[in-house]
Write a protein that holds these residues in place. Structure first.
Motif, PDB file in Angstrom:
ATOM      1  N   LYS A  88      -6.330  -5.122   5.056  1.00 19.41           N
ATOM      2  CA  LYS A  88      -6.413  -4.877   6.490  1.00 19.41           C
ATOM      3  C   LYS A  88      -6.838  -6.124   7.264  1.00 19.41           C
ATOM      4  O   LYS A  88      -6.508  -6.275   8.433  1.00 19.41           O
ATOM      5  CB  LYS A  88      -7.367  -3.709   6.775  1.00 19.41           C
ATOM      6  N   SER A  89      -7.537  -7.030   6.580  1.00 15.93           N
ATOM      7  CA  SER A  89      -7.951  -8.255   7.249  1.00 15.93           C
ATOM      8  C   SER A  89      -6.851  -9.324   7.222  1.00 15.93           C
ATOM      9  O   SER A  89      -6.623 -10.016   8.208  1.00 15.93           O
ATOM     10  CB  SER A  89      -9.221  -8.786   6.568  1.00 15.93           C
ATOM     11  N   ARG A  90      -6.161  -9.445   6.096  1.00 12.30           N
ATOM     12  CA  ARG A  90      -5.197 -10.530   5.910  1.00 12.30           C
ATOM     13  C   ARG A  90      -3.795 -10.158   6.319  1.00 12.30           C
ATOM     14  O   ARG A  90      -2.988 -11.028   6.608  1.00 12.30           O
ATOM     15  CB  ARG A  90      -5.155 -10.965   4.433  1.00 12.30           C
ATOM     16  N   SER A  91      -3.473  -8.902   6.252  1.00  3.93           N
ATOM     17  CA  SER A  91      -2.073  -8.501   6.420  1.00  3.93           C
ATOM     18  C   SER A  91      -2.040  -7.092   7.006  1.00  3.93           C
ATOM     19  O   SER A  91      -1.672  -6.131   6.348  1.00  3.93           O
ATOM     20  CB  SER A  91      -1.411  -8.551   5.039  1.00  3.93           C
ATOM     21  N   PRO A  92      -2.448  -6.978   8.308  1.00  2.00           N
ATOM     22  CA  PRO A  92      -2.676  -5.658   8.910  1.00  2.00           C
ATOM     23  C   PRO A  92      -1.447  -4.750   8.909  1.00  2.00           C
ATOM     24  O   PRO A  92      -1.589  -3.535   8.927  1.00  2.00           O
ATOM     25  CB  PRO A  92      -3.106  -5.988  10.343  1.00  2.00           C
ATOM     26  N   GLY A  93      -0.241  -5.315   8.870  1.00  2.00           N
ATOM     27  CA  GLY A  93       0.948  -4.475   8.868  1.00  2.00           C
ATOM     28  C   GLY A  93       1.281  -3.902   7.501  1.00  2.00           C
ATOM     29  O   GLY A  93       2.140  -3.035   7.374  1.00  2.00           O
ATOM     30  N   MET A  94       0.601  -4.382   6.473  1.00  2.00           N
ATOM     31  CA  MET A  94       0.903  -3.946   5.103  1.00  2.00           C
ATOM     32  C   MET A  94       0.225  -2.604   4.825  1.00  2.00           C
ATOM     33  O   MET A  94      -0.946  -2.422   5.127  1.00  2.00           O
ATOM     34  CB  MET A  94       0.387  -5.024   4.139  1.00  2.00           C
ATOM     35  N   GLN A  95       0.980  -1.669   4.230  1.00  2.00           N
ATOM     36  CA  GLN A  95       0.382  -0.392   3.831  1.00  2.00           C
ATOM     37  C   GLN A  95      -0.480  -0.584   2.590  1.00  2.00           C
ATOM     38  O   GLN A  95      -0.043  -1.241   1.628  1.00  2.00           O
ATOM     39  CB  GLN A  95       1.500   0.581   3.471  1.00  2.00           C
ATOM     40  N   ILE A  96      -1.668   0.024   2.580  1.00  2.57           N
ATOM     41  CA  ILE A  96      -2.539  -0.019   1.394  1.00  2.57           C
ATOM     42  C   ILE A  96      -2.595   1.383   0.812  1.00  2.57           C
ATOM     43  O   ILE A  96      -3.089   2.312   1.463  1.00  2.57           O
ATOM     44  CB  ILE A  96      -3.976  -0.445   1.768  1.00  2.57           C
ATOM     45  N   LEU A  97      -2.063   1.512  -0.411  1.00  2.00           N
ATOM     46  CA  LEU A  97      -2.022   2.825  -1.050  1.00  2.00           C
ATOM     47  C   LEU A  97      -2.843   2.844  -2.335  1.00  2.00           C
ATOM     48  O   LEU A  97      -2.933   1.840  -3.043  1.00  2.00           O
ATOM     49  CB  LEU A  97      -0.579   3.215  -1.392  1.00  2.00           C
ATOM     50  N   GLY A  98      -3.424   4.021  -2.611  1.00  2.00           N
ATOM     51  CA  GLY A  98      -4.003   4.276  -3.922  1.00  2.00           C
ATOM     52  C   GLY A  98      -3.083   5.199  -4.695  1.00  2.00           C
ATOM     53  O   GLY A  98      -2.231   5.882  -4.115  1.00  2.00           O
ATOM     54  N   ALA A  99      -3.224   5.195  -6.035  1.00  2.00           N
ATOM     55  CA  ALA A  99      -2.498   6.136  -6.885  1.00  2.00           C
ATOM     56  C   ALA A  99      -3.517   6.728  -7.848  1.00  2.00           C
ATOM     57  O   ALA A  99      -4.306   5.996  -8.443  1.00  2.00           O
ATOM     58  CB  ALA A  99      -1.380   5.416  -7.640  1.00  2.00           C
ATOM     59  N   GLU A 100      -3.505   8.047  -7.973  1.00  2.00           N
ATOM     60  CA  GLU A 100      -4.545   8.730  -8.753  1.00  2.00           C
ATOM     61  C   GLU A 100      -3.914   9.840  -9.591  1.00  2.00           C
ATOM     62  O   GLU A 100      -3.029  10.547  -9.100  1.00  2.00           O
ATOM     63  CB  GLU A 100      -5.574   9.343  -7.779  1.00  2.00           C
ATOM     64  N   PRO A 101      -4.353  10.025 -10.827  1.00  2.00           N
ATOM     65  CA  PRO A 101      -3.827  11.121 -11.648  1.00  2.00           C
ATOM     66  C   PRO A 101      -4.088  12.462 -10.964  1.00  2.00           C
ATOM     67  O   PRO A 101      -5.211  12.697 -10.490  1.00  2.00           O
ATOM     68  CB  PRO A 101      -4.642  11.017 -12.946  1.00  2.00           C
ATOM     69  N   GLN A 114     -11.840   4.304   5.593  1.00  2.00           N
ATOM     70  CA  GLN A 114     -11.690   3.475   6.793  1.00  2.00           C
ATOM     71  C   GLN A 114     -10.417   2.614   6.753  1.00  2.00           C
ATOM     72  O   GLN A 114      -9.748   2.443   7.762  1.00  2.00           O
ATOM     73  CB  GLN A 114     -12.935   2.583   6.900  1.00  2.00           C
ATOM     74  N   HIS A 115     -10.099   2.054   5.583  1.00  2.00           N
ATOM     75  CA  HIS A 115      -9.081   0.998   5.544  1.00  2.00           C
ATOM     76  C   HIS A 115      -7.783   1.344   4.802  1.00  2.00           C
ATOM     77  O   HIS A 115      -6.782   0.663   4.988  1.00  2.00           O
ATOM     78  CB  HIS A 115      -9.654  -0.267   4.899  1.00  2.00           C
ATOM     79  N   ALA A 116      -7.789   2.313   3.897  1.00  2.00           N
ATOM     80  CA  ALA A 116      -6.560   2.600   3.133  1.00  2.00           C
ATOM     81  C   ALA A 116      -5.659   3.540   3.922  1.00  2.00           C
ATOM     82  O   ALA A 116      -6.110   4.209   4.860  1.00  2.00           O
ATOM     83  CB  ALA A 116      -6.899   3.202   1.774  1.00  2.00           C
ATOM     84  N   ASP A 117      -4.378   3.591   3.564  1.00  2.00           N
ATOM     85  CA  ASP A 117      -3.423   4.415   4.305  1.00  2.00           C
ATOM     86  C   ASP A 117      -3.159   5.769   3.669  1.00  2.00           C
ATOM     87  O   ASP A 117      -2.900   6.739   4.363  1.00  2.00           O
ATOM     88  CB  ASP A 117      -2.097   3.650   4.465  1.00  2.00           C
ATOM     89  N   ALA A 118      -3.177   5.835   2.352  1.00  2.00           N
ATOM     90  CA  ALA A 118      -2.922   7.110   1.678  1.00  2.00           C
ATOM     91  C   ALA A 118      -3.240   6.940   0.193  1.00  2.00           C
ATOM     92  O   ALA A 118      -3.314   5.820  -0.319  1.00  2.00           O
ATOM     93  CB  ALA A 118      -1.460   7.530   1.852  1.00  2.00           C
ATOM     94  N   ILE A 119      -3.415   8.073  -0.474  1.00  2.31           N
ATOM     95  CA  ILE A 119      -3.571   8.070  -1.937  1.00  2.31           C
ATOM     96  C   ILE A 119      -2.578   9.086  -2.492  1.00  2.31           C
ATOM     97  O   ILE A 119      -2.534  10.235  -2.037  1.00  2.31           O
ATOM     98  CB  ILE A 119      -5.002   8.449  -2.363  1.00  2.31           C
ATOM     99  N   LEU A 120      -1.765   8.647  -3.446  1.00  2.00           N
ATOM    100  CA  LEU A 120      -0.685   9.485  -3.962  1.00  2.00           C
ATOM    101  C   LEU A 120      -1.052  10.081  -5.323  1.00  2.00           C
ATOM    102  O   LEU A 120      -1.555   9.363  -6.197  1.00  2.00           O
ATOM    103  CB  LEU A 120       0.599   8.658  -4.111  1.00  2.00           C
ATOM    104  N   PRO A 121      -0.754  11.374  -5.526  1.00  2.34           N
ATOM    105  CA  PRO A 121      -1.011  11.995  -6.827  1.00  2.34           C
ATOM    106  C   PRO A 121       0.094  11.664  -7.836  1.00  2.34           C
ATOM    107  O   PRO A 121       1.254  11.520  -7.459  1.00  2.34           O
ATOM    108  CB  PRO A 121      -1.006  13.486  -6.500  1.00  2.34           C
ATOM    109  N   VAL A 122      -0.292  11.570  -9.096  1.00  3.27           N
ATOM    110  CA  VAL A 122       0.623  11.128 -10.143  1.00  3.27           C
ATOM    111  C   VAL A 122       0.516  12.074 -11.334  1.00  3.27           C
ATOM    112  O   VAL A 122      -0.584  12.438 -11.752  1.00  3.27           O
ATOM    113  CB  VAL A 122       0.241   9.681 -10.562  1.00  3.27           C
ATOM    114  N   SER A 123       1.670  12.445 -11.883  1.00  2.00           N
ATOM    115  CA  SER A 123       1.683  13.355 -13.035  1.00  2.00           C
ATOM    116  C   SER A 123       1.419  12.602 -14.343  1.00  2.00           C
ATOM    117  O   SER A 123       1.678  11.396 -14.436  1.00  2.00           O
ATOM    118  CB  SER A 123       3.043  14.051 -13.110  1.00  2.00           C
TER     119      SER A 123
END
Lengths: 315, 315
Positions: free
Chosen positions: B187-200, B242-251
């Protein structure tokens, strides 16, 4: 072969190959009592240094020479490399493969769009010769060819630019393309550096040829290092005999252990052929103790259904 | 957390970590319909990005603070990372590990010279707390700690310097150290970039926390991604929310397939946790189609006796 031939090959193939990374592991250094520096050609296009030679050969041909297609025989990585070169240049490619080639390697050749002809292992030269005669395709031999040797030599050229000076540089030997190219580069760029080959002791024709000064036939190809099941080439022998320092024999048990060790500590996937130099260090530690040793990891096309831990292949 | 905190962490740990390579594969891009760029923290010291956080935390302490040693609880990679930081700074280190930790991970912690205390998984916090009280050792929490988060953020900092601009940057989430640090950097270096997490999806407390805006307890830790069997940290949740865009579930099936796929095409060894972002791309292709996607491969400490192909772990 002149060093400048290899420099020109490097410029020719540059846009189509990766500059592969160089890795080290403190734990591996401690384990082997030497400073080990790995050039990761297993992370190269098609998963092996063979992309370099095949591209250099094919990009050296003009369109007229390629118009009836490309042909070769290969148990794997050269076949995939030629298929990749065919794809880049829009040239139809046919690869004659032994029936006992690894399934993942056959799939890779097809994946790059080449046609595969399977035949008994001992007939592959004859089948390929007939194919060339029937179709007019250009034969790109997997190793006994100056363009291939020059291409393979670019891995060592790049490696020496990426790392501080090495005491020893060691690579695997099958047909001898990689060792021949490496030896030309090493003796020209770093004359004090030892150039070593490592070869499975069950398929030791390069060792016997080097010892007797005459090219010898292989006693067999009964090694787990499937990428090295090839007879030393004529041109390859000349260059190796002239420029390399020694070729060390390696046991099958050491190859299996080194394959696993590289995956465990260096975290890269290697095929058994690529582990043969590390196996040589394990089998001949006195040659390497305390030295700074460069190793080219030749390929990463391991059959992932093979481990744990390839032991069924160890008779 | 300020971006400059992560810059300072990067300068602090620089001499002791690898600048890990960035790899791409044309065949993987074709397979997933996106341009995938991999930052290989599986090739980091101790085989995981965790070396960054542990080193930043330990190098932030003065000698007086370290004189009674270091302690932590960890199922693996943070334990090895802290042991490595202890080795570098000459500090005695104790790691409390669940009894069901992978044997290769226990061996790695011991290999870096730390003492290991095994206990039932649910008692690890209590055992570690008692240890700290009895010995005066400093607790270095595996993720719920600003020094750790800043250290983990250095992987993204380095990655963005190594590659052209990315549309999306995706990393795995367990305790949330890597995602929190990555989100601050992104979010500081590249504000247009989406930040995603991936979680089981079997251990989706970060997803539930993100959805409800309140930190939720995990339903369970029944995932093959052993490195992600951790409850989201308090500080981590704040930064991620505050800073991430989404977290996606993974099978689980996608994790196993992605682990194998990375080893097959990228030729690097990854542990299942590291394959979770690629699994997210497979499970949610519409999020990624045609985009340039950065992926941090978190670790390479795969139990090599586990494949082929981890299927016995898939209940």
């Amino acid at each position: 072969m002149e060093f400048s031939t290899i420099q020109r090959a490097h410029a020719r193939i540059g846009p189509h190959v990766h500059e592969t990374p160089v890795l080290q592991s403190q734990l591996l250094n401690e384990r082997y009592g030497a400073e080990l520096v790995f050039k990761c050609e297993n992370l190269q296009k098609v998963g092996a240094f063979k992309a370099r030679g095949a591209l250099n050969a094919v990009l050296s041909l003009d369109e007229a020479a390629r118009r009836h297609g490309l042909a070769t025989h290969s148990s794997g990585n050269h076949g995939a490399a030629l298929a990749y070169a065919g794809q880049i240049t829009g040239t139809a490619t046919t690869v004659v493969m032994p029936e006992d080639s690894l399934p993942n390697k056959i799939a890779a050749v097809r994946g790059y769009g080449a046609e595969v002809i399977l035949c008994p292992a001992l007939e592959r030269d004859a089948v390929c010769e007939r194919l060339v005669k029937d179709t007019g395709a250009v034969l790109i031999h997997p190793y006994d060819d100056d363009r291939i040797i020059a291409g393979q030599g670019t891995a060592a050229l790049e490696f020496l630019e990426q790392t501080d000076s090495l005491d020893v540089l060691i690579v695997p030997v099958g047909g001898g393309g990689l060792l021949a190219g490496t030896a030309v580069v090493g003796k020209s760029r770093s004359p004090g550096m030892q150039i070593l080959g490592a070869e499975p002791d069950r398929s030791d024709d390069a060792i016997q040829s080097f010892a007797t000064g005459e090219r010898q036939r292989p006693r067999g190809f009964d090694t787990i290092a499937d990428g090295l099941r090839a007879a030393l080439g004529v041109r390859n022998f000349e260059l190796i005999y002239q420029h390399a320092d020694a070729i060390l024999p390696v046991s099958e048990a050491a190859i299996i252990d080194a394959t696993r060790t590289l995956m465990h500590y260096l975290k890269v996937v290697v095929e058994p052929s690529a582990a043969v130099p590390l196996a040589a260090i394990a089998d001949h530690p006195h040659h390497f103790a305390g030295k700074r040793v460069g190793i080219i990891l030749s390929g990463g096309n391991l059959d992932l259904d093979g481990p744990p831990w390839l032991t069924e292949r160890l008779s």
